[in-house]
Design a protein around this motif. Structure first.
Motif, PDB file in Angstrom:
ATOM      1  N   UNK A 277     -56.867   1.116 -65.570  1.00 20.09           N
ATOM      2  CA  UNK A 277     -58.506   1.432 -65.887  1.00 20.09           C
ATOM      3  C   UNK A 277     -58.580   1.835 -67.571  1.00 20.09           C
ATOM      4  N   UNK A 278     -59.422   1.929 -68.462  1.00 22.99           N
ATOM      5  CA  UNK A 278     -59.552   2.112 -69.869  1.00 22.99           C
ATOM      6  C   UNK A 278     -60.472   3.535 -69.577  1.00 22.99           C
ATOM      7  N   UNK A 279     -60.094   3.887 -70.819  1.00 22.79           N
ATOM      8  CA  UNK A 279     -61.238   5.230 -71.523  1.00 22.79           C
ATOM      9  C   UNK A 279     -61.875   4.691 -72.652  1.00 22.79           C
ATOM     10  N   UNK A 280     -62.977   5.330 -71.614  1.00 16.35           N
ATOM     11  CA  UNK A 280     -64.590   4.736 -72.310  1.00 16.35           C
ATOM     12  C   UNK A 280     -64.901   5.673 -73.745  1.00 16.35           C
ATOM     13  N   UNK A 281     -65.186   4.837 -74.473  1.00 13.47           N
ATOM     14  CA  UNK A 281     -65.606   4.872 -76.134  1.00 13.47           C
ATOM     15  C   UNK A 281     -64.224   5.057 -76.891  1.00 13.47           C
ATOM     16  N   UNK A 282     -63.416   3.955 -76.067  1.00 10.51           N
ATOM     17  CA  UNK A 282     -61.738   4.128 -77.104  1.00 10.51           C
ATOM     18  C   UNK A 282     -62.249   3.781 -78.495  1.00 10.51           C
ATOM     19  N   UNK A 283     -61.083   3.983 -78.691  1.00  7.84           N
ATOM     20  CA  UNK A 283     -61.381   3.280 -80.171  1.00  7.84           C
ATOM     21  C   UNK A 283     -60.286   2.402 -81.212  1.00  7.84           C
ATOM     22  N   UNK A 284     -59.559   1.478 -79.651  1.00  3.93           N
ATOM     23  CA  UNK A 284     -58.917   0.827 -80.563  1.00  3.93           C
ATOM     24  C   UNK A 284     -57.330   1.203 -80.465  1.00  3.93           C
ATOM     25  N   UNK A 285     -57.041   0.287 -81.354  1.00  2.00           N
ATOM     26  CA  UNK A 285     -57.028  -0.808 -82.014  1.00  2.00           C
ATOM     27  C   UNK A 285     -57.893  -2.133 -80.773  1.00  2.00           C
ATOM     28  N   UNK A 286     -59.178  -3.108 -80.924  1.00  3.85           N
ATOM     29  CA  UNK A 286     -59.001  -4.262 -80.383  1.00  3.85           C
ATOM     30  C   UNK A 286     -58.827  -5.518 -80.912  1.00  3.85           C
TER      31      UNK A 286
END
Length: 897
Positions: free
Chosen positions: A142-151
């Motif tokens: 899973x991943x959090x929406x609107x994640x701030x990264x870093x990407x």
């Protein structure tokens, strides 16, 4: 975890504060029922875990607190995780603290969380356990929406067991890789590390179903493709939004507390069934800022009244600022506002009231249909509505109907009118009580069933006026007997001056006298008869004789009155019999009724007495009179009375003894109905012949004698050897002889006789005839085509010689009747036939008429020749249609003109 630190410290501070506040209670806590929840090993943030029934433990709890900051408990008992938790231990517990600060009561509920049990199939002993091929399994990701990264953001590493033996290269496909959105995910070929290249919006993509592949350099797939779902965890990044920017509602001002005003509604795009979409409604502000009249349900958004009643007259519109907040209204939840405008509808909660308690008005006497006063009221309800419009009424003082009050629709004022003239001499002032109410019922009256009405007094002053004479009463009655002599004084007609109460100075004049029966003195008003009064001539007789009188004062003002003269009846009219001519049909009618009328009053009228007036011996012997009722009598005749017209004098007398006599023409007639009675039967013996009729008869008789002589010669020729032709239908005359005196016998035409004459025989039907034994002549009446016949001949086949008809010893058979029987049978019917032609002026003379012939001789076996002789034969008469000219002339002579 760094972002979660301050939130955890804040929860801890709140928990410690709640625990410290509980230490002030002086009594121990009571434990409630324990609760066990089965949960997965991973708990998502703001995802509901379960629900606890808090009311069973403490219904009046106003303070709820969780002993573990990782869990939140709402007012309805819903339990949420405040953050994502991955538990290694199988069991975890915490306590829900409940308290009632007013009653100082505290209770707690223990909550135990345990792992959900996974049922696995067990192999039986009979089955051989074999080692299956190792396969890589999907790893929850899973991943959090609107994640701030870093990407790029590392999500996880995919590994295959085949990597222990081979050099494996990894690849992925699916939405987010080679499908929109492209290049969102990628995987390192050698290591299997999975990365995300940018932030994702859960409301757009909530899950990505990727497929992972593991293969060697030569393309050998060491394992089957692996389904790799990546779930996007929701973040509370959407504000709840109201469905309308401005809501408009209406509520009656008389509404009770708890009345529904309207419903507000909001939506949230975040994940359902989470705290992110658990909305709570509230009222931020009310304008004007009067006491709170409205409340809203926190969950449903239903707005209701919070006071017993609203007052539109104070505030007619309210503006509410509505707030909706997610996270169940927690202070850190996202919120939105909207405007709600509530209009208070008017109710009739204000009764109209008069501006004054008493009013005054003046009016001149004898005036009417005039406005004398206007009254106004105060009403705080909405203008120009049924709650504001007033209805006025007069409650007291208008028993005689002099006044009327109505509403002016424009000003809402009450307008008082005088509709019937007032008399100053009778009343100088009138006090009225008036009331007012609204068109719509008063709200208080609806509950009590009473009528609320404000009242006021109106004093009306009547002004005196110099008025003319007064003809009061309007109708003055007088009585006088009919047939009174001319100039007889009846009475005085009186009018008076209302101011002086005197009749002096007034003059009188007749305006209308239908028959001119009375005179009235101009100065004194004395009433006298000018003609002899006849009650029966007045129309109608039962009412008074009305005369219109005019009274005039010295200045020319006047009044009009009626003089009703009642004429008393005098017995000056004798009863009158209504009938003139009567017909009695015998033997069906044994009597007839006569009736009388009397125009006098009942005291001089019935019952009447009927009697025969000085009857002759014949009338007294035949007729009798008997009473039927008060106005009718029955006139009866005795048996064996002769058929003719009788003149019967009848006397009728009223109850006062006044009588009158009338002679009635009563006809005794042999008929079935009076309308069938023929004139001949009523006027027998009264027929008179004129000189021209006598001359016609003589000429006809002479012509007939010539014809008979010709017939005699023909008979003599027949004796010399000639006989009658066999075809009788071609003969032009039926033979009749007078060879010997005949008896009073009649042979019916229905029977055929065969006579032998001079040894020459021929068959013929004998006609109806008669003879006189003494040789005298006799008048015979015949009817051609009559409907009545004698008895049918039964012995039609008897043979007689001519000699047998001459002597006095003639043998009789069944077809013979005596002359008197034949005469009685035919006489009345011949008379009816003649009467029918005589009474109808339009009746066309037919062949059926009475003809008179002289007797042709004695003992004729054939009788006389008549136009009816052979009518009853069924055949053999066609020769009558083709007679020779001589016989045609004879037939025309016989026809009565």
């Amino acid at each position: 975890m760094a972002a979660a630190g301050p939130r955890s410290s804040l929860r801890g501070a709140l928990c410690r504060q709640g625990l410290l506040s509980l230490l002030v209670f002086s009594f121990a806590c009571e434990a409630c029922k324990n609760v066990i929840f089965s949960v997965p090993s991973k708990l998502k943030a703001d995802k509901i875990i379960g629900r606890v029934n808090l009311k069973e433990c403490l219904q009046s709890a106003d303070f709820i607190l969780s002993s573990d900051p990782d869990f939140r408990v709402l007012d309805d008992g819903s339990v949420y995780a405040t953050r994502t938790l991955e538990r290694s231990d199988e069991k975890k517990s915490f306590t829900i603290l409940l308290s009632d600060t007013k009653k100082q009561i505290q209770k707690d509920i223990s909550v135990l969380l345990e792992h959900q049990k996974v049922l696995r199939k067990r192999h039986t002993k009979d089955k051989v356990l074999r080692r299956s091929k190792r396969r890589w399994a999907p790893i929850p990701c899973s991943m959090q929406e609107n994640s701030l990264g870093p990407f790029p953001l590392h999500l996880q590493q995919v590994q295959s067991d085949a990597a222990q033996n081979y050099t494996v290269f990894y690849s992925i496909s699916g939405r987010g890789v080679d499908q929109e959105p492209l290049n969102l995910f990628y995987i390192e070929k050698e290591t299997g590390n999975l990365f995300c290249t940018q932030a994702v919006d859960r409301e757009q993509y909530d899950v990505f179903d990727l497929i992972a592949y593991a293969s060697t350099a030569d393309g050998y797939s060491a394992d089957l493709p692996l389904l790799l779902p990546i779930t996007v965890e929701d973040e509370n990044d959407n504000y709840p939004i109201f469905t309308e920017k401005i809501y408009y509602f209406e509520v009656p001002e008389s509404s009770k507390m708890g009345t529904t005003v309207g419903v507000v509604c909001a939506t949230d795009l975040d994940e359902p069934e989470t705290m992110h979409t658990r909305l709570k409604y509230s009222i931020l502000e009310q304008k004007p800022r009067s006491p709170g009249f409205f409340s809203v349900h926190p969950s449903t958004g239903v707005i209701t009244t919070a006071a017993h009643s609203l007052n539109r007259e104070a505030v007619d519109k309210y503006t509410l600022t509505m707030k909706v907040q997610d996270m169940d209204g927690q202070f850190f939840g996202l919120m939105t506002t909207a405007i709600c405008e509530i209009t208070v509808q008017d109710s009739n909660d204000n009764a109209p009231t008069f501006r004054q308690n008493a009013y005054k008005a003046t009016v001149e006497e004898n005036t009417f249909n005039v406005e004398i006063l206007r009254v106004s009221v105060e009403d705080k309800d909405l203008i120009n509505t049924a709650n504001w419009r007033a209805n006025y009424t007069i409650l007291k003082g208008n028993e005689n109907g002099h006044f009327k009050i109505s509403t002016d629709k424009k000003t809402n004022e009450g307008v008082l009118y005088v509709v019937k003239p007032l008399n100053y001499e009778e009343n100088q002032q009138v006090i009225l009580e008036i009331g007012v109410c609204n068109e719509a019922p008063f709200t208080r009256d609806v509950a009590t069933g009473l009528i609320t009405m404000n009242r006021a007094l109106v004093t009306v002053y009547v002004k005196d006026q110099d008025e003319g004479p007064d003809c009061s009463p309007s109708v003055q009655h007088m009585w006088i007997k009919e047939n009174t002599l001319v100039g007889t004084k009846i009475n005085n007609y009186n009018a008076y001056d209302p101011d002086t109460k005197s009749s002096s100075g007034l003059r009188y004049k007749k305006l209308h006298d239908p028959k001119g029966w009375i005179t009235i003195d101009e100065n004194s008003g004395s009433v006298k008869t000018s003609k002899i009064l006849d009650r029966e001539a007045a129309a109608p007789q039962s009412s008074s004789y009305n005369v219109t009188v005019l009274a005039i004062d010295q200045v020319g003002r006047s009044c009009t009155g009626t003089l009703a003269v009642s004429i008393e009846d005098v017995n000056d009219n004798a009863p009158k019999i209504l009938q003139n001519d009567l017909i009695i049909c015998t033997p069906k009618m044994a009597s007839t009724e006569i009736s009388a009328v009397d125009p006098d009053e009942s005291m001089n009228g019935p019952p009447f007495h009927f009697s025969l007036a000085n009857p002759s011996p014949e009338i007294n012997r035949i007729w009798t009179v008997a009473k039927v009722n008060d106005t009718a009598a029955r006139l009866s005749y005795r048996k064996n009375a002769e058929f003719k017209v009788y003149e019967v004098p009848i006397t009728v007398k009223d109850r006062a003894g006044l009588s009158a006599t009338k002679t009635l023409n009563v006809t005794l007639c042999d008929c079935a109905h009076p309308s069938k009675c023929m004139p001949a039967s009523r006027t027998i013996g009264e027929i008179r012949l004129g000189k021209w009729a006598i001359l016609a008869i003589l000429l006809g008789t002479a012509l007939l004698l010539c014809i008979l002589l010709t017939l005699v010669c023909s008979v003599a020729g027949a004796r010399k050897g000639k006989s009658f032709p066999e075809d009788l239908a071609q003969q032009n005359l039926i033979i009749s002889n007078t060879e010997a005196p005949g008896d009073d016998r009649v042979c019916s035409a229905n029977g055929c006789l065969t006579q032998t004459v001079n040894n020459s025989s021929s068959g013929f039907c004998g006609t109806i005839g008669s003879g006189v034994k003494n040789g005298g002549q006799e008048t015979i009446e015949m009817v051609k085509g009559g409907h009545q016949t004698l008895e049918s001949c039964q012995g039609a086949g008897h043979h007689h010689t001519l000699d047998s008809c001459r002597g006095g010893h003639v043998e009789m058979d069944n077809c013979r009747s005596t002359y008197s029987e034949w005469h009685n049978f035919t006489q009345s019917r011949l008379g009816e036939k003649l009467h029918a032609c005589k009474r109808n002026e339009d009746c066309t003379q037919s062949q059926d008429y009475v003809l008179t012939y002289n007797y042709e001789g004695r003992g004729s076996p054939a009788g006389s020749v008549g136009c009816c002789s052979e009518k009853q034969e069924e055949e053999g008469l066609d020769f009558l249609n083709n007679l020779e000219p001589k016989f045609t002339a004879l037939a025309e002579t016989c026809i009565k003109r």
